[in-house]
Design a protein around this motif. Sequence first.
Motif, PDB file in Angstrom:
ATOM      1  N   ARG A  21      91.011  35.738  24.573  1.00  0.00           N
ATOM      2  CA  ARG A  21      91.293  34.519  23.807  1.00  0.00           C
ATOM      3  C   ARG A  21      90.076  34.058  23.012  1.00  0.00           C
ATOM      4  O   ARG A  21      90.198  33.606  21.880  1.00  0.00           O
ATOM      5  N   SER A  22      88.877  34.172  23.581  1.00  0.00           N
ATOM      6  CA  SER A  22      87.680  33.735  22.862  1.00  0.00           C
ATOM      7  C   SER A  22      87.374  34.650  21.675  1.00  0.00           C
ATOM      8  O   SER A  22      86.689  34.245  20.738  1.00  0.00           O
ATOM      9  N   ILE A  26      95.609  36.616  21.542  1.00  0.00           N
ATOM     10  CA  ILE A  26      96.425  36.115  22.649  1.00  0.00           C
ATOM     11  C   ILE A  26      96.816  37.318  23.493  1.00  0.00           C
ATOM     12  O   ILE A  26      97.370  38.281  22.966  1.00  0.00           O
ATOM     13  N   THR A  44      95.670  35.570  17.096  1.00  0.00           N
ATOM     14  CA  THR A  44      96.139  34.196  17.321  1.00  0.00           C
ATOM     15  C   THR A  44      96.646  33.548  16.040  1.00  0.00           C
ATOM     16  O   THR A  44      97.712  32.938  16.023  1.00  0.00           O
ATOM     17  N   GLU A  48     100.496  32.233  15.331  1.00  0.00           N
ATOM     18  CA  GLU A  48     100.792  30.819  15.088  1.00  0.00           C
ATOM     19  C   GLU A  48     101.610  30.637  13.818  1.00  0.00           C
ATOM     20  O   GLU A  48     102.573  29.867  13.802  1.00  0.00           O
ATOM     21  N   ILE A  77     101.491  27.751  27.166  1.00  0.00           N
ATOM     22  CA  ILE A  77     100.684  26.930  26.276  1.00  0.00           C
ATOM     23  C   ILE A  77      99.907  25.924  27.108  1.00  0.00           C
ATOM     24  O   ILE A  77     100.464  25.305  28.017  1.00  0.00           O
ATOM     25  N   ASN A  78      98.629  25.745  26.769  1.00  0.00           N
ATOM     26  CA  ASN A  78      97.845  24.666  27.354  1.00  0.00           C
ATOM     27  C   ASN A  78      98.091  23.447  26.464  1.00  0.00           C
ATOM     28  O   ASN A  78      97.578  23.365  25.353  1.00  0.00           O
ATOM     29  N   THR A  81      95.108  21.301  24.957  1.00  0.00           N
ATOM     30  CA  THR A  81      94.342  21.823  23.826  1.00  0.00           C
ATOM     31  C   THR A  81      95.211  22.495  22.767  1.00  0.00           C
ATOM     32  O   THR A  81      94.687  22.954  21.749  1.00  0.00           O
ATOM     33  N   ASN A  82      96.523  22.584  23.001  1.00  0.00           N
ATOM     34  CA  ASN A  82      97.458  23.293  22.114  1.00  0.00           C
ATOM     35  C   ASN A  82      97.056  24.747  21.909  1.00  0.00           C
ATOM     36  O   ASN A  82      97.240  25.318  20.841  1.00  0.00           O
ATOM     37  N   GLU A  83      96.512  25.368  22.939  1.00  0.00           N
ATOM     38  CA  GLU A  83      96.100  26.766  22.875  1.00  0.00           C
ATOM     39  C   GLU A  83      97.172  27.639  23.526  1.00  0.00           C
ATOM     40  O   GLU A  83      97.678  27.319  24.594  1.00  0.00           O
ATOM     41  N   TYR A  84      97.511  28.744  22.842  1.00  0.00           N
ATOM     42  CA  TYR A  84      98.445  29.707  23.420  1.00  0.00           C
ATOM     43  C   TYR A  84      97.686  30.557  24.436  1.00  0.00           C
ATOM     44  O   TYR A  84      96.662  31.147  24.114  1.00  0.00           O
ATOM     45  N   LEU A  85      98.197  30.618  25.658  1.00  0.00           N
ATOM     46  CA  LEU A  85      97.499  31.327  26.726  1.00  0.00           C
ATOM     47  C   LEU A  85      98.029  32.740  26.918  1.00  0.00           C
ATOM     48  O   LEU A  85      97.252  33.654  27.176  1.00  0.00           O
TER      49      LEU A  85
END
Length: 92
Positions: A21-22, A26, A44, A48, A77-78, A81-85
């Motif tokens: 992710r970093s 994804i 990612t 999106e 989804i977190n 933070t609206n981050e896809y995990l």
Amino acid sequence: MSSAKLNIIERDTEKNPRQIRSAGFIPGSIYGKGTDAKNIQINTHEFELAYRNNKEGEWELSLGKEKINAKIQELQINYATNEYLNVEFARI
């Protein structure tokens, strides 16, 4: 019904999901009846953009020369933070 097209790559098993992710991807998987599950990673930003217009539809995934038709089975989804995990696709 139209299908969204997305390029995917085999997941680097040397890295854990946080490292993937970093790096801007994804982590995910594709599975289906009669086939082995494949670990993948998806850009990612591309995901999106495509997901906004195709939340419930079919996806055409390109893994090298292989084309896979699938639907999203689960998307983690977190919400803080609206981050896809993680995303899981089921073959159709």
